[in-house]
Write a protein that holds these residues in place. Structure first.
Motif, mmCIF file in Angstrom:
data_model
loop_
_atom_site.group_PDB
_atom_site.id
_atom_site.type_symbol
_atom_site.label_atom_id
_atom_site.label_comp_id
_atom_site.label_asym_id
_atom_site.label_seq_id
_atom_site.Cartn_x
_atom_site.Cartn_y
_atom_site.Cartn_z
ATOM 1 N N ALA A 17 -47.800 51.733 40.804
ATOM 2 C CA ALA A 17 -47.153 52.928 41.332
ATOM 3 C C ALA A 17 -48.209 53.859 41.888
ATOM 4 C CB ALA A 17 -46.372 53.619 40.230
ATOM 5 N N VAL A 18 -48.081 54.213 43.148
ATOM 6 C CA VAL A 18 -49.103 55.053 43.758
ATOM 7 C C VAL A 18 -48.567 56.365 44.310
ATOM 8 C CG1 VAL A 18 -50.774 53.266 44.347
ATOM 9 C CG2 VAL A 18 -48.904 53.763 45.926
ATOM 10 N N GLN A 19 -47.270 56.456 44.450
ATOM 11 C CA GLN A 19 -46.765 57.621 45.146
ATOM 12 C C GLN A 19 -45.264 57.741 44.983
ATOM 13 O OE1 GLN A 19 -47.741 57.412 49.244
ATOM 14 N NE2 GLN A 19 -46.944 59.446 49.700
ATOM 15 N N ILE A 20 -44.790 58.937 45.285
ATOM 16 C CA ILE A 20 -43.351 59.133 45.365
ATOM 17 C C ILE A 20 -43.074 59.662 46.760
ATOM 18 C CG2 ILE A 20 -41.458 60.578 44.549
ATOM 19 C CD1 ILE A 20 -43.025 60.507 41.814
ATOM 20 N N CYS A 21 -42.090 59.082 47.414
ATOM 21 C CA CYS A 21 -41.757 59.615 48.737
ATOM 22 C C CYS A 21 -40.263 59.881 48.785
ATOM 23 C CB CYS A 21 -42.197 58.650 49.841
ATOM 24 S SG CYS A 21 -41.221 57.149 49.951
ATOM 25 N N SER A 22 -39.817 60.474 49.864
ATOM 26 C CA SER A 22 -38.385 60.730 49.997
ATOM 27 C C SER A 22 -37.678 59.421 50.326
ATOM 28 C CB SER A 22 -38.122 61.763 51.087
ATOM 29 O OG SER A 22 -38.457 61.208 52.344
ATOM 30 N N VAL A 23 -36.397 59.378 50.017
ATOM 31 C CA VAL A 23 -35.599 58.197 50.336
ATOM 32 C C VAL A 23 -35.640 57.945 51.842
ATOM 33 C CG1 VAL A 23 -33.222 57.328 50.400
ATOM 34 C CG2 VAL A 23 -34.101 58.391 48.308
ATOM 35 N N LYS A 24 -35.629 59.029 52.583
ATOM 36 C CA LYS A 24 -35.662 58.925 54.050
ATOM 37 C C LYS A 24 -36.927 58.197 54.519
ATOM 38 C CE LYS A 24 -35.415 61.933 58.062
ATOM 39 N NZ LYS A 24 -35.587 63.309 58.509
ATOM 40 N N ARG A 25 -38.064 58.606 53.937
ATOM 41 C CA ARG A 25 -39.357 57.995 54.270
ATOM 42 C C ARG A 25 -39.364 56.522 53.858
ATOM 43 N NH1 ARG A 25 -43.762 57.484 57.086
ATOM 44 N NH2 ARG A 25 -45.776 57.860 56.127
ATOM 45 N N ALA A 26 -38.790 56.263 52.692
ATOM 46 C CA ALA A 26 -38.748 54.883 52.191
ATOM 47 C C ALA A 26 -37.954 53.993 53.142
ATOM 48 C CB ALA A 26 -38.132 54.859 50.791
ATOM 49 N N ILE A 27 -36.816 54.491 53.600
ATOM 50 C CA ILE A 27 -35.989 53.697 54.508
ATOM 51 C C ILE A 27 -36.720 53.481 55.830
ATOM 52 C CG2 ILE A 27 -33.839 53.676 55.848
ATOM 53 C CD1 ILE A 27 -32.477 54.986 53.425
ATOM 54 N N SER A 28 -37.443 54.508 56.259
ATOM 55 C CA SER A 28 -38.185 54.375 57.498
ATOM 56 C C SER A 28 -39.315 53.339 57.364
ATOM 57 C CB SER A 28 -38.714 55.751 57.905
ATOM 58 O OG SER A 28 -39.892 55.640 58.637
ATOM 59 N N LEU A 29 -40.013 53.357 56.232
ATOM 60 C CA LEU A 29 -41.070 52.358 55.992
ATOM 61 C C LEU A 29 -40.476 50.959 55.925
ATOM 62 C CD1 LEU A 29 -43.127 54.274 53.283
ATOM 63 C CD2 LEU A 29 -44.007 53.519 55.499
ATOM 64 N N LEU A 30 -39.324 50.898 55.318
ATOM 65 C CA LEU A 30 -38.618 49.635 55.179
ATOM 66 C C LEU A 30 -38.207 49.111 56.555
ATOM 67 C CD1 LEU A 30 -37.290 47.761 53.069
ATOM 68 C CD2 LEU A 30 -35.304 49.266 53.129
ATOM 69 N N TYR A 31 -37.635 50.008 57.340
ATOM 70 C CA TYR A 31 -37.149 49.659 58.670
ATOM 71 C C TYR A 31 -38.283 49.172 59.562
ATOM 72 C CZ TYR A 31 -34.628 50.009 63.068
ATOM 73 O OH TYR A 31 -34.045 49.719 64.268
ATOM 74 N N GLN A 32 -39.440 49.814 59.415
ATOM 75 C CA GLN A 32 -40.589 49.431 60.233
ATOM 76 C C GLN A 32 -41.315 48.192 59.707
ATOM 77 O OE1 GLN A 32 -43.125 53.014 61.337
ATOM 78 N NE2 GLN A 32 -41.672 53.918 59.933
ATOM 79 N N GLY A 33 -40.845 47.678 58.577
ATOM 80 C CA GLY A 33 -41.477 46.489 58.028
ATOM 81 C C GLY A 33 -42.743 46.768 57.231
ATOM 82 N N HIS A 34 -43.007 48.025 56.940
ATOM 83 C CA HIS A 34 -44.210 48.372 56.188
ATOM 84 C C HIS A 34 -44.007 48.267 54.682
ATOM 85 C CE1 HIS A 34 -45.750 49.399 59.947
ATOM 86 N NE2 HIS A 34 -45.451 50.682 59.984
ATOM 87 N N ALA A 35 -42.751 48.131 54.281
ATOM 88 C CA ALA A 35 -42.471 48.055 52.847
ATOM 89 C C ALA A 35 -41.249 47.167 52.615
ATOM 90 C CB ALA A 35 -42.204 49.451 52.292
ATOM 91 N N ARG A 36 -41.103 46.695 51.382
ATOM 92 C CA ARG A 36 -39.910 45.956 50.982
ATOM 93 C C ARG A 36 -39.305 46.654 49.779
ATOM 94 N NH1 ARG A 36 -39.924 40.419 52.945
ATOM 95 N NH2 ARG A 36 -38.743 39.662 51.154
ATOM 96 N N VAL A 37 -37.995 46.529 49.661
ATOM 97 C CA VAL A 37 -37.326 47.114 48.505
ATOM 98 C C VAL A 37 -37.523 46.202 47.301
ATOM 99 C CG1 VAL A 37 -35.140 47.942 47.555
ATOM 100 C CG2 VAL A 37 -35.527 47.989 50.005
ATOM 101 N N VAL A 38 -37.737 46.790 46.149
ATOM 102 C CA VAL A 38 -37.839 46.009 44.930
ATOM 103 C C VAL A 38 -36.516 46.117 44.173
ATOM 104 C CG1 VAL A 38 -39.023 45.749 42.712
ATOM 105 C CG2 VAL A 38 -40.323 46.439 44.749
ATOM 106 N N ASP A 39 -35.911 44.979 43.909
ATOM 107 C CA ASP A 39 -34.746 44.963 43.041
ATOM 108 C C ASP A 39 -35.275 45.126 41.620
ATOM 109 O OD1 ASP A 39 -32.784 44.108 41.173
ATOM 110 O OD2 ASP A 39 -31.710 43.104 42.795
ATOM 111 N N THR A 40 -34.927 46.237 40.993
ATOM 112 C CA THR A 40 -35.575 46.560 39.724
ATOM 113 C C THR A 40 -35.022 45.749 38.557
ATOM 114 O OG1 THR A 40 -34.106 48.448 39.489
ATOM 115 C CG2 THR A 40 -36.283 48.866 40.393
ATOM 116 N N GLU A 41 -34.021 44.920 38.837
ATOM 117 C CA GLU A 41 -33.543 44.069 37.751
ATOM 118 C C GLU A 41 -34.233 42.717 37.724
ATOM 119 O OE1 GLU A 41 -29.219 44.293 37.784
ATOM 120 O OE2 GLU A 41 -29.546 46.404 37.233
ATOM 121 N N ASP A 42 -34.368 42.110 38.903
ATOM 122 C CA ASP A 42 -35.011 40.789 38.880
ATOM 123 C C ASP A 42 -36.339 40.763 39.640
ATOM 124 O OD1 ASP A 42 -34.271 40.887 41.482
ATOM 125 O OD2 ASP A 42 -32.740 39.325 41.371
ATOM 126 N N PHE A 43 -36.784 41.956 40.121
ATOM 127 C CA PHE A 43 -38.071 42.083 40.799
ATOM 128 C C PHE A 43 -38.179 41.291 42.094
ATOM 129 C CE2 PHE A 43 -38.924 42.914 36.274
ATOM 130 C CZ PHE A 43 -39.280 44.251 36.390
#
Ligand SMILES: [Zn+2]
Length: 218
Positions: A17-43
């Protein structure tokens, strides 16, 4: 869209864990392919398209967990993992007393004295045994910057006064500069941790990092 201002936990490529960002920022990073969502149940991790698709199947579960607009219906990513190291979202490293101590590893940059553990470190900080010092004294034009402020013990601090290192024949343990990365994940107190974050945060951390980080530097 209050939900877009919610908080998402950001993990680096090593799943730290390195940071907390807004949901908006997270979706934008996700959309741009810079991040992936982690399913917190099965990782498992998902890219934007897969996550949207999975979201469609779950859309009836709990409305509060979804961002719904005419063009988008997506489950709120509570934890994301960054894909590229050099794509880390830019962030401001707060120039604070505590961050300078963290950078200097709680060690007096002149004589090298340091507390033996974190608990002592905090009490040294509170009782000013460990202090901050301008390397080039302010009286001699020294600035209050990452490059000119270091951790110093009380003794060295008062010995040094407004003299320069050259005048004293002192040397710094380490050349001070601005940290490239926040020394520790700093969770603002107003942020309420989501239950989905727990797996990624050391619980001990929550009990030790409740220091006020905004002290002014003298
Ligand atoms: Zn010292």
């Amino acid at each position: 869209m209050g939900k877009l201002n919610g908080d998402t936990l950001v993990l680096n490529r090593s799943w730290m864990a390195v940071q907390i960002c807004s949901v908006k920022r997270a979706i934008s990073l996700l959309y741009q392919g810079h991040a992936r969502v982690v399913d917190t149940e099965d990782f498992r991790t998902y890219n934007f398209e897969d996550w949207s698709e999975v979201s469609q199947q779950l859309v009836q579960v709990d409305e509060n967990d979804f961002i719904c607009s005419p063009t988008l219906s997506i489950r709120i990513p509570r934890v994301i993992v960054l894909m590229l190291y050099d794509r880390l979202p830019k962030r401001h490293v707060r120039f604070s007393r505590k961050n300078i101590f963290e950078r200097d590893k709680w060690q007096c940059q002149y004589c090298g004295i340091k507390p033996s553990n974190k608990k002592d470190a905090l009490s040294w900080m509170k009782s000013n045994v460990l202090n901050l010092d301008h390397v080039v004294p302010r009286a001699r034009g020294g600035k209050t910057t990452w490059e000119n402020v270091v951790a110093s013990c009380y003794k060295c601090n008062s010995k040094k006064g407004s003299k320069t290192l050259k005048e004293l024949g002192w040397k710094l343990k380490k050349e001070p500069n601005k940290p490239r990365w926040h020394p520790t994940l700093n969770i603002p107190l107003k942020v309420v941790p989501h239950k989905e974050w727990v797996s990624f945060l050391d619980l001990a951390y929550w009990n030790t990092e409740l220091e006020n980080d905004n002290d002014n530097i003298g």
